[in-house]
Design a protein around this motif. Sequence first.
Motif, short mmCIF file in Angstrom:
data_model
loop_
_atom_site.label_atom_id
_atom_site.label_comp_id
_atom_site.label_asym_id
_atom_site.label_seq_id
_atom_site.Cartn_x
_atom_site.Cartn_y
_atom_site.Cartn_z
N ILE A 88 0.84 -1.21 0.00
CA ILE A 88 0.00 0.00 0.00
C ILE A 88 0.87 1.25 0.00
CG2 ILE A 88 -1.63 1.36 1.38
CD1 ILE A 88 -2.93 -1.30 2.23
N THR A 89 1.91 1.27 0.82
CA THR A 89 2.80 2.43 0.90
C THR A 89 3.43 2.73 -0.46
OG1 THR A 89 3.25 2.06 3.24
CG2 THR A 89 4.86 3.39 2.02
N GLU A 90 3.94 1.70 -1.12
CA GLU A 90 4.53 1.91 -2.45
C GLU A 90 3.50 2.44 -3.44
OE1 GLU A 90 6.44 -1.75 -3.65
OE2 GLU A 90 7.60 -1.82 -1.80
N ALA A 91 2.29 1.90 -3.39
CA ALA A 91 1.24 2.34 -4.30
C ALA A 91 0.84 3.79 -4.01
CB ALA A 91 0.03 1.41 -4.18
N ILE A 92 0.73 4.15 -2.74
CA ILE A 92 0.35 5.52 -2.38
C ILE A 92 1.47 6.49 -2.77
CG2 ILE A 92 -0.13 7.08 -0.43
CD1 ILE A 92 -2.55 5.36 -1.21
N GLU A 93 2.72 6.09 -2.66
CA GLU A 93 3.82 6.96 -3.10
C GLU A 93 3.73 7.21 -4.60
OE1 GLU A 93 7.35 5.02 -1.63
OE2 GLU A 93 7.02 5.77 0.41
N ARG A 94 3.36 6.19 -5.36
CA ARG A 94 3.18 6.37 -6.81
C ARG A 94 1.97 7.29 -7.07
NH1 ARG A 94 3.64 1.33 -10.38
NH2 ARG A 94 3.99 2.98 -11.90
N ARG A 95 0.92 7.12 -6.27
CA ARG A 95 -0.24 8.01 -6.38
C ARG A 95 0.17 9.45 -6.12
NH1 ARG A 95 -2.00 12.02 -3.00
NH2 ARG A 95 -4.20 12.40 -3.23
N ASN A 96 0.97 9.66 -5.07
CA ASN A 96 1.41 11.01 -4.72
C ASN A 96 2.21 11.65 -5.85
OD1 ASN A 96 0.13 10.77 -2.28
ND2 ASN A 96 2.00 10.35 -1.11
N ALA A 97 3.03 10.84 -6.51
CA ALA A 97 3.80 11.36 -7.64
C ALA A 97 2.87 11.87 -8.74
CB ALA A 97 4.74 10.29 -8.18
N ILE A 98 1.73 11.24 -8.90
CA ILE A 98 0.75 11.67 -9.90
C ILE A 98 -0.05 12.87 -9.39
CG2 ILE A 98 -1.31 10.98 -11.20
CD1 ILE A 98 1.44 9.70 -12.08
N ALA A 99 -0.58 12.75 -8.19
CA ALA A 99 -1.48 13.78 -7.66
C ALA A 99 -0.79 15.12 -7.44
CB ALA A 99 -2.11 13.30 -6.35
N HIS A 100 0.53 15.10 -7.24
CA HIS A 100 1.26 16.33 -6.95
C HIS A 100 2.14 16.76 -8.11
CE1 HIS A 100 -0.20 16.28 -2.87
NE2 HIS A 100 0.12 15.01 -2.81
N SER A 101 1.76 16.36 -9.30
CA SER A 101 2.50 16.72 -10.51
C SER A 101 1.66 17.61 -11.41
CB SER A 101 2.90 15.47 -11.31
OG SER A 101 3.88 14.73 -10.63
N SER A 102 2.35 18.32 -12.26
CA SER A 102 1.70 19.02 -13.38
C SER A 102 1.82 18.10 -14.59
CB SER A 102 2.43 20.33 -13.68
OG SER A 102 2.38 21.18 -12.57
N PHE A 103 0.96 18.33 -15.58
CA PHE A 103 0.97 17.51 -16.78
C PHE A 103 1.05 18.41 -18.02
CE2 PHE A 103 -0.76 14.85 -13.51
CZ PHE A 103 -0.12 13.64 -13.74
N PRO A 104 2.25 18.89 -18.32
CA PRO A 104 2.41 19.74 -19.50
C PRO A 104 2.24 18.94 -20.80
CG PRO A 104 4.53 19.32 -18.46
CD PRO A 104 3.50 18.72 -17.58
N ILE A 105 1.74 19.65 -21.80
CA ILE A 105 1.47 19.05 -23.11
C ILE A 105 2.38 19.73 -24.14
CG2 ILE A 105 -0.31 18.60 -24.85
CD1 ILE A 105 -2.36 19.24 -22.51
#
Length: 189
Positions: A88-105
């Motif tokens: 769960i911790t590893e999965a949540i860390e991956r989630r955090n990397a997504i949730a706290h990122s910008s997504f430039p195009i």
Amino acid sequence: MTVYDFDPSNLPDDYLRAVGLVVVSATETEAVMRDFIGALLGIDNIESIAICAQMPFRLKDDIIRTLNELKAPSASELDNLDDILDQITEAIERRNAIAHSSFPIHPETGQVFRFKEKARRKLSADWVEVTVEELLSIAKEVHEAGLALQGFMAERGLGPRKREEPLREPISRKKKARDDRRAEYGEKY
């Protein structure tokens, strides 16, 4: 010089859906953790919500590990749960990397990137191309980690106890409301 589009409203719908699925999957996984805390404490589902609603992930993880250490019948039981919590911790860390990122195009190719700055002891940034498939894979990982904990609970007959007595109507807790109640009903009401 290439100017990337950082406006999230311009992300393709499949990216928006995938990012949302990552976040919602994490919310559901943390809800399973909340229910497990309630089961370990022997409290009902509403009390579990009251205790865990504002609790950060790391604290939920620490509390589960500590309570399980006190209650687990064997070291193998501790190890089994620790394996799931590590997942769960590893999965949540991956989630955090997504949730706290910008997504430039990229303005010409339409490629989507994940951009994340970090400033812990030094300044760094990640700039990585990201695909919808990668995002969906992270969402699945987070969801399956929560299901693993839910399965652990089910195998042991642990689950949230449903509240039997109804909740009372919400009461204003502001000082003026308390003073008004005391003025109307006296000190004991």
